[in-house]
Design a protein around this motif. Structure first.
Motif, short mmCIF file in Angstrom:
data_model
loop_
_atom_site.label_atom_id
_atom_site.label_comp_id
_atom_site.label_asym_id
_atom_site.label_seq_id
_atom_site.Cartn_x
_atom_site.Cartn_y
_atom_site.Cartn_z
N ASP A 256 39.70 70.17 4.49
CA ASP A 256 40.91 70.83 3.97
C ASP A 256 40.96 71.31 2.48
O ASP A 256 41.63 71.80 2.12
CB ASP A 256 41.97 69.79 4.07
CG ASP A 256 41.61 68.30 3.29
OD1 ASP A 256 40.71 68.49 2.40
OD2 ASP A 256 42.45 67.37 3.56
N SER B 101 41.51 70.20 -0.04
CA SER B 101 42.71 69.77 -1.01
C SER B 101 42.49 69.06 -2.00
O SER B 101 43.24 68.83 -3.17
CB SER B 101 43.82 69.43 -0.08
OG SER B 101 43.65 68.37 0.40
N THR B 102 41.57 68.05 -1.83
CA THR B 102 41.39 67.14 -2.81
C THR B 102 39.95 67.03 -3.46
O THR B 102 38.86 67.20 -2.68
CB THR B 102 41.69 65.64 -2.62
OG1 THR B 102 40.96 65.25 -1.30
CG2 THR B 102 43.21 65.59 -2.27
N ILE C 166 43.91 66.85 -7.11
CA ILE C 166 44.11 67.99 -6.45
C ILE C 166 42.96 69.01 -7.04
O ILE C 166 42.61 69.24 -8.21
CB ILE C 166 45.51 68.42 -6.77
CG1 ILE C 166 46.39 67.73 -5.92
CG2 ILE C 166 45.66 70.13 -6.03
CD1 ILE C 166 48.07 68.14 -6.45
#
Length: 274
Positions: free
Chosen positions: A211, A213-214, A237
């Motif tokens: 993902d 995202s982090t 993030i």
């Protein structure tokens, strides 16, 4: 099978047959390593390689003593409230968590990010502390008591960065089948983050799950010989911090790790004779 346990139960942990102890531990570890919403019976049979009737029977005993519960709607098994109480009691008495709490609470405040404290248990990590900063945006879904494959957190990467390379290689070889069962695991990204961490001397966590995202950073708390006994980490993030802020974050983590090391070990060392 009962969906819970009543206050009038007469079975206690000491009543479990001795031959069931290893199977009970195996099932508890499988549930702890499973999804937060709990595990289905078929999942536990597959994870433990135990016969289905055996899994069912041991789960029933564990439910009776309150160490496992079963959701009446989803029929999933999870760790029970009585076991959670024992776990939180153990965490609160852990000398590392007691020593580190003040330092890591201050670090979370400084970074405005969630900070985690983890220890290694064989091929697993166990989170023994979560400390939240003042930001209303809290990145990170871990919790105190969380358990999973060692290597899958920024704190683990911080510990890897200070381990003997041969030990790191052995852990990853044994753990890779478990890593690959994690949804979205990116082996190439994992190995790059590991190499970057080993070069930097602190944990660099990113591109490990698809993902993207982090990201995160971690640092090891080492004993006087330099061997990591625990790790601290934080997540944010991806792209949130620029290069200068990333360096500041890494420095803050390593400073906190050094402070905890001094509190845990160096204060106990005898003063040199004059």
């Amino acid at each position: 099978m009962s969906n819970g346990h009543s206050s009038s139960r007469t079975v206690h942990a000491s009543d479990l047959p001795a031959g069931s102890l290893n199977r009970a531990v195996t099932l508890l570890e499988a549930i702890a390593q499973g999804p937060q919403e709990g595990c289905e019976l078929s999942d536990l049979v597959a994870r433990t390689s135990l016969p289905r009737p055996t899994v069912y029977r041991v789960l029933e005993m564990l439910m009776t003593v309150g160490w496992v519960s079963r959701d009446p709607e989803t029929r999933r098994f999870n760790l029970g409230a009585d076991l959670a109480a024992l776990g939180f009691s153990a965490i609160s008495r852990h000398p590392l968590e007691r020593t580190a709490a003040t330092t890591l609470s201050a670090l979370a405040e400084k970074l405005s990010q969630v900070v985690y404290l983890s220890v290694r248990s064989g091929l697993d990590f166990v989170c023994v502390g979560r400390y939240e900063g003042p930001s209303q945006i809290q990145v990170g879904r871990g919790w105190a008591g969380m358990r999973g494959p060692f290597g899958m957190t920024p704190a683990c990467m911080g510990m890897f960065a200070r381990m003997n390379p041969d030990e790191v290689r052995d852990i990853i070889k044994l753990s890779m089948p478990r890593y690959r069962r994690i949804d979205g695991f990116d082996e190439k990204g994992f190995r790059k983050s590991l190499a970057d961490s080993m070069d930097a001397g602190y944990g660099i966590y990113g591109n490990i799950v698809l993902d993207r995202s982090t990201s995160g950073m971690g640092a090891a708390i080492c004993d006087p010989s330099g061997h990591p006994v625990a790790g601290i980490g934080t997540t944010f993030i991806t792209g949130w911090l620029d290069d200068a802020q990333l360096k500041q974050c890494a420095k803050a983590l390593m400073t906190a790790a050094t402070d905890i090391k001094h509190r845990m070990f160096l204060a106990e060392l005898p003063s040199p004779k004059r």
